[in-house]
Design an enzyme around this catalytic site. Sequence first.
Site, PDB file in Angstrom:
ATOM      1  N   HIS A   1       0.822  -1.215   0.000  1.00  0.00           N
ATOM      2  CA  HIS A   1       0.000   0.000   0.000  1.00  0.00           C
ATOM      3  C   HIS A   1       0.853   1.261   0.000  1.00  0.00           C
ATOM      4  O   HIS A   1       0.353   2.344  -0.322  1.00  0.00           O
ATOM      5  CB  HIS A   1      -0.987  -0.009   1.169  1.00  0.00           C
TER       6      HIS A   1
ATOM      7  N   ASP B   1       0.232  -7.711   1.619  1.00  0.00           N
ATOM      8  CA  ASP B   1       0.663  -6.307   1.645  1.00  0.00           C
ATOM      9  C   ASP B   1       2.193  -6.240   1.661  1.00  0.00           C
ATOM     10  O   ASP B   1       2.822  -5.946   2.677  1.00  0.00           O
ATOM     11  CB  ASP B   1       0.066  -5.617   2.875  1.00  0.00           C
TER      12      ASP B   1
ATOM     13  N   SER C   1       4.011   2.636   8.463  1.00  0.00           N
ATOM     14  CA  SER C   1       3.688   1.683   7.403  1.00  0.00           C
ATOM     15  C   SER C   1       4.917   1.314   6.580  1.00  0.00           C
ATOM     16  O   SER C   1       5.713   2.164   6.203  1.00  0.00           O
ATOM     17  CB  SER C   1       2.629   2.265   6.466  1.00  0.00           C
TER      18      SER C   1
END
EC number: 3.4.21.1
Length: 276
Positions: A89, A135, A229
Amino acid sequence: MKVALVVLALFGVSLAASIDNIEIPPSKNIYVEPINQPEVDPSLEIVNGQEVVPHSIPYQIFLVASAGETSWTCGGSLITKRYVLTAAHCIQGAKSVHVTLGAHNLAKHEASKVTVNGRSWVIHEKYDSTNIDNDIGVIQLERNLTLTRSIQLARLPSLRDVGINLEGRTATVSGWGLTNGIFQTTTDVLRANNTIISNKECNDVFKIVQPTEVCLSIAGGRSACSGDSGGPLVIDNVQHGIVSYGSSYCRSTPSVFTRVSSYLNWLQTHSEWRAQ
């Protein structure tokens, strides 16, 4: 299950920091609404991270990605002299990617700091932005890097680590993420230590956790938070996870990570990294 991909600028948050006098864009994060909303205000919950000894996590990278007039930031790790590991992402839809290595304080000039353009990047072909499955992504840099005391390679799991039980082990997550749910950011690398919990316990909160993921406890309020992230989750000097998602209640719900050992073959196909 409600999933939100959030760029913090949407909330009017200013990240008052820069890389060599260039303003840092907002971070890109995935929030998953917990099944039972915690009875706390996330804006008041400070994640109990600690500043690391400068350059003691030399594989930690900071990336800035852009698409048109929109830019965002994430973390990651250097896995070969030319490849960076991050979350899918973080680079999905990016038209340009810039990676900074050898940094500790993003706002200060550091002789060790190097910024390199990404030449190409790829996300897992089965990445699912609805359930946040697979991911994982890699970035090929435009040139090979010279390793220094401040720029080193992350150690990834070996083939013997595939399927091992990580529950109960102490793990460290690190990055330049926010120190609370929304408002306070940091320019220094922070780390938080906590315990891996079972996916069953984690699914009591999110209901979408897969065997290819691993979860970190929030005991003591220590957790990954917004802006981390793509960064590494490390156990005994081995990177077992990639920061994937959590809720905006950073201190009150677990953090979920892509389990690196589930993707060793994929990494060998899409990068120069080779499993041992």
